[in-house]
Design a protein around this motif. Structure first.
Motif, PDB file in Angstrom:
ATOM      1  N   VAL A  12     -34.460  86.957  47.113  1.00  0.00           N
ATOM      2  CA  VAL A  12     -35.119  85.786  46.542  1.00  0.00           C
ATOM      3  C   VAL A  12     -34.779  84.537  47.340  1.00  0.00           C
ATOM      4  CG1 VAL A  12     -35.076  86.800  44.224  1.00  0.00           C
ATOM      5  CG2 VAL A  12     -33.289  85.187  44.893  1.00  0.00           C
ATOM      6  N   LEU A  13     -35.693  83.576  47.265  1.00  0.00           N
ATOM      7  CA  LEU A  13     -35.502  82.221  47.777  1.00  0.00           C
ATOM      8  C   LEU A  13     -35.440  81.283  46.589  1.00  0.00           C
ATOM      9  CD1 LEU A  13     -35.719  79.741  49.757  1.00  0.00           C
ATOM     10  CD2 LEU A  13     -38.207  80.006  49.535  1.00  0.00           C
ATOM     11  N   CYS A  14     -34.365  80.514  46.479  1.00  0.00           N
ATOM     12  CA  CYS A  14     -34.243  79.487  45.443  1.00  0.00           C
ATOM     13  C   CYS A  14     -34.118  78.126  46.116  1.00  0.00           C
ATOM     14  CB  CYS A  14     -33.032  79.748  44.552  1.00  0.00           C
ATOM     15  SG  CYS A  14     -33.157  81.248  43.559  1.00  0.00           S
ATOM     16  N   HIS A  15     -35.190  77.337  46.076  1.00  0.00           N
ATOM     17  CA  HIS A  15     -35.132  75.977  46.599  1.00  0.00           C
ATOM     18  C   HIS A  15     -34.633  75.099  45.449  1.00  0.00           C
ATOM     19  CE1 HIS A  15     -35.890  72.557  49.106  1.00  0.00           C
ATOM     20  NE2 HIS A  15     -36.677  72.017  48.194  1.00  0.00           N
ATOM     21  N   ASN A  16     -33.351  74.753  45.472  1.00  0.00           N
ATOM     22  CA  ASN A  16     -32.515  74.292  44.361  1.00  0.00           C
ATOM     23  C   ASN A  16     -32.036  75.562  43.628  1.00  0.00           C
ATOM     24  OD1 ASN A  16     -35.378  72.422  43.817  1.00  0.00           O
ATOM     25  ND2 ASN A  16     -33.604  71.432  44.720  1.00  0.00           N
ATOM     26  N   LEU A  17     -31.060  75.401  42.785  1.00  0.00           N
ATOM     27  CA  LEU A  17     -30.626  76.510  41.936  1.00  0.00           C
ATOM     28  C   LEU A  17     -30.001  75.940  40.678  1.00  0.00           C
ATOM     29  CD1 LEU A  17     -30.344  79.526  41.469  1.00  0.00           C
ATOM     30  CD2 LEU A  17     -28.130  79.443  42.627  1.00  0.00           C
ATOM     31  N   TYR A  18     -30.592  76.263  39.530  1.00  0.00           N
ATOM     32  CA  TYR A  18     -30.162  75.700  38.256  1.00  0.00           C
ATOM     33  C   TYR A  18     -29.902  76.815  37.244  1.00  0.00           C
ATOM     34  CZ  TYR A  18     -32.299  71.597  40.435  1.00  0.00           C
ATOM     35  OH  TYR A  18     -32.653  70.599  41.296  1.00  0.00           O
ATOM     36  N   ASP A  19     -28.951  76.575  36.354  1.00  0.00           N
ATOM     37  CA  ASP A  19     -28.540  77.543  35.346  1.00  0.00           C
ATOM     38  C   ASP A  19     -28.886  77.014  33.955  1.00  0.00           C
ATOM     39  OD1 ASP A  19     -27.358  79.392  33.715  1.00  0.00           O
ATOM     40  OD2 ASP A  19     -25.307  79.044  34.407  1.00  0.00           O
ATOM     41  N   PHE A  20     -29.865  77.639  33.308  1.00  0.00           N
ATOM     42  CA  PHE A  20     -30.302  77.178  31.992  1.00  0.00           C
ATOM     43  C   PHE A  20     -29.374  77.635  30.870  1.00  0.00           C
ATOM     44  CE2 PHE A  20     -34.186  77.908  34.590  1.00  0.00           C
ATOM     45  CZ  PHE A  20     -34.422  76.579  34.882  1.00  0.00           C
ATOM     46  N   GLY A  21     -28.348  78.399  31.203  1.00  0.00           N
ATOM     47  CA  GLY A  21     -27.342  78.731  30.218  1.00  0.00           C
ATOM     48  C   GLY A  21     -26.290  77.659  30.066  1.00  0.00           C
ATOM     49  N   ASP A  22     -26.305  76.674  30.950  1.00  0.00           N
ATOM     50  CA  ASP A  22     -25.339  75.579  30.939  1.00  0.00           C
ATOM     51  C   ASP A  22     -26.042  74.317  30.448  1.00  0.00           C
ATOM     52  OD1 ASP A  22     -23.555  73.521  31.471  1.00  0.00           O
ATOM     53  OD2 ASP A  22     -23.010  74.260  33.457  1.00  0.00           O
ATOM     54  N   PRO A  23     -25.642  73.754  29.300  1.00  0.00           N
ATOM     55  CA  PRO A  23     -26.359  72.589  28.767  1.00  0.00           C
ATOM     56  C   PRO A  23     -26.296  71.359  29.663  1.00  0.00           C
ATOM     57  CG  PRO A  23     -24.322  72.939  27.566  1.00  0.00           C
ATOM     58  CD  PRO A  23     -24.519  74.148  28.440  1.00  0.00           C
ATOM     59  N   ARG A  24     -25.359  71.335  30.599  1.00  0.00           N
ATOM     60  CA  ARG A  24     -25.301  70.204  31.526  1.00  0.00           C
ATOM     61  C   ARG A  24     -26.520  70.153  32.443  1.00  0.00           C
ATOM     62  NH1 ARG A  24     -19.488  71.387  34.038  1.00  0.00           N
ATOM     63  NH2 ARG A  24     -20.474  73.453  34.019  1.00  0.00           N
ATOM     64  N   THR A  25     -27.087  71.330  32.716  1.00  0.00           N
ATOM     65  CA  THR A  25     -28.212  71.396  33.647  1.00  0.00           C
ATOM     66  C   THR A  25     -29.387  70.569  33.166  1.00  0.00           C
ATOM     67  OG1 THR A  25     -27.567  73.581  34.441  1.00  0.00           O
ATOM     68  CG2 THR A  25     -29.859  72.946  34.764  1.00  0.00           C
ATOM     69  N   ALA A  26     -29.780  70.735  31.902  1.00  0.00           N
ATOM     70  CA  ALA A  26     -30.938  70.006  31.384  1.00  0.00           C
ATOM     71  C   ALA A  26     -30.704  68.501  31.440  1.00  0.00           C
ATOM     72  CB  ALA A  26     -31.238  70.442  29.958  1.00  0.00           C
ATOM     73  N   LEU A  27     -29.478  68.075  31.153  1.00  0.00           N
ATOM     74  CA  LEU A  27     -29.182  66.642  31.238  1.00  0.00           C
ATOM     75  C   LEU A  27     -29.262  66.156  32.683  1.00  0.00           C
ATOM     76  CD1 LEU A  27     -26.268  66.318  28.661  1.00  0.00           C
ATOM     77  CD2 LEU A  27     -28.554  65.316  28.485  1.00  0.00           C
ATOM     78  N   GLU A  28     -28.873  66.983  33.634  1.00  0.00           N
ATOM     79  CA  GLU A  28     -28.946  66.598  35.048  1.00  0.00           C
ATOM     80  C   GLU A  28     -30.375  66.343  35.487  1.00  0.00           C
ATOM     81  OE1 GLU A  28     -26.760  65.804  37.211  1.00  0.00           O
ATOM     82  OE2 GLU A  28     -24.844  66.713  36.682  1.00  0.00           O
ATOM     83  N   PHE A  29     -31.352  66.955  34.810  1.00  0.00           N
ATOM     84  CA  PHE A  29     -32.757  66.740  35.157  1.00  0.00           C
ATOM     85  C   PHE A  29     -33.254  65.364  34.737  1.00  0.00           C
ATOM     86  CE2 PHE A  29     -33.739  71.550  34.576  1.00  0.00           C
ATOM     87  CZ  PHE A  29     -33.201  71.810  35.824  1.00  0.00           C
ATOM     88  N   THR A  30     -32.538  64.686  33.858  1.00  0.00           N
ATOM     89  CA  THR A  30     -33.053  63.491  33.213  1.00  0.00           C
ATOM     90  C   THR A  30     -32.511  62.205  33.845  1.00  0.00           C
ATOM     91  OG1 THR A  30     -31.275  63.232  31.581  1.00  0.00           O
ATOM     92  CG2 THR A  30     -33.020  64.820  31.070  1.00  0.00           C
TER      93      THR A  30
END
Length: 356
Positions: free
Chosen positions: A185-203
């Motif tokens: 696989v190719l992941c341009h960026n890599l984020y973990d939706f099991g970690d609640p910090r990730t969603a906040l980092e998007f904002t």
């Protein structure tokens, strides 16, 4: 797994062998195809030059596939021979398949059959816009990947950017759990939706992700809201730094204004979507990955989501992995970006079975 209920619009190819305009904009499940005798130009054409559109017209096919109770829209860039290496490219939360065309064409030129699905509730696929979960998006990718492998043969690879990077890994992990992983696989960026910090980092409130107690508390609150009112509509665009999605090189081409007016881009999402982004673990956590070779590319000019988020995700990865930094923003339509990303992906895939 065999998937038979697929709508094929290849019979409606114009005489020039081009774009499947008859099915270009079935934006919701059950809608009738556009009148092929008088097709309107799809909105996504506006992101590309006339010469680019002409090249695309010679290759692009459109099909539909049922998944998670809706009909998905698929843009396909097929090779003339069955068994060519196969790449399923996955869009992020601020886009759809029409924005990945340059990357698809660059990979197609390297010999890949490329499939660009729009996920449930996004782009031109079925379902209410903005009403979906991470699990549903992952299942969409898995369904498309398994169907494409059955339809086209060839070694299967997955790729994605932004939110689509995490979805790509999550889908590959789900397939690996079931014993049929993609080759790489190719992941341009890599984020973990099991970690609640990730969603906040998007904002715009990314600084709050660094406060130890706040992300778990926010996840608990959103889960409660999703249970009480799963369909509650929440603003999407104001929360994230979408003005920073591309760097100045793409701003100068007027991308942001075109994107802002695009009818296929999300404006709101439901509470159940937000809750899922805050707490949906992968079938195989990063640290336990062994079956999926992962190339992670990280845009160093990213001002939308800190590059450090991707770096830390990469460092957690077990199994075969590689890391590369690109001198671009969160995403880009620049030819240099697409060529560089396509070459990196091709080299990585060739190490893991691509050769046709």
């Amino acid at each position: 797994m065999r998937i038979d209920n697929v709508t094929d619009y290849s019979h409606s190819v114009p005489a020039r062998g081009g774009l499947q305009t008859a099915a270009e904009d079935p934006s919701r499940a059950g809608s009738a195809p556009m009148n092929a005798s008088a097709p309107a130009a799809p909105y996504w054409h506006r992101y590309y030059s006339t010469a680019e559109i002409e090249r695309i017209r010679r290759v692009l096919q459109v099909r539909q596939l049922p998944s998670t109770g809706v009909t998905l829209h698929l843009d396909i860039y097929p090779q003339p021979r069955r068994g060519a290496p196969l790449l399923v490219l996955n869009h992020g939360g601020g886009g759809y398949g029409g924005l990945f065309v340059k990357l698809a064409m660059a990979c197609h030129a390297l010999g890949y059959t490329v499939v660009l699905p729009d996920q449930k509730g996004q782009g031109r696929s079925g379902g209410a816009m903005g009403d979906f979960t991470i699990d549903e998006a992952v299942q969409n990718i898995v369904d498309v990947a398994r169907w494409a492998r059955q339809e086209y043969g060839g070694t299967l690879y997955l790729g994605g950017g932004s939110v689509g990077s995490g979805l790509t890994y999550f889908a590959a992990a789900a397939m690996a759990r079931d014993g049929d992983p993609p080759a790489a696989v190719l992941c341009h960026n890599l984020y973990d939706f099991g970690d609640p910090r990730t969603a906040l980092e998007f904002t715009r409130f990314a600084v709050l992700a660094r406060l130890p107690l706040l992300p778990p508390l926010f996840r608990a609150l959103m889960r409660g809201l999703a249970r009480l009112a799963p369909g509650l509509r929440l603003p999407y665009r104001p929360l994230a730094k979408f003005r920073e999605m591309l760097d100045r090189r793409d701003w100068d081409g007027g991308f942001h204004e075109l994107w802002r007016r695009d009818p296929h881009i999300l404006t709101t999402v439901t509470a159940r979507y937000f809750a899922s982004v805050l707490g949906t673990p992968a079938a195989i956590p990063f640290e336990q990955n062994q079956a999926v070779p992962v190339l992670v590319t990280n845009p160093t000019r990213d001002r939308m989501v800190r590059p450090e988020v991707t770096r830390q995700s990469f460092l957690r990865l077990a199994g075969p992995r590689r890391y590369a930094e690109l001198d671009f923003g969160h995403f880009s339509l620049q030819p240099e970006f697409t060529q560089q990303l396509a070459r990196l992906a091709d080299a990585w895939f060739k190490e893991h079975g691509a050769g046709g």
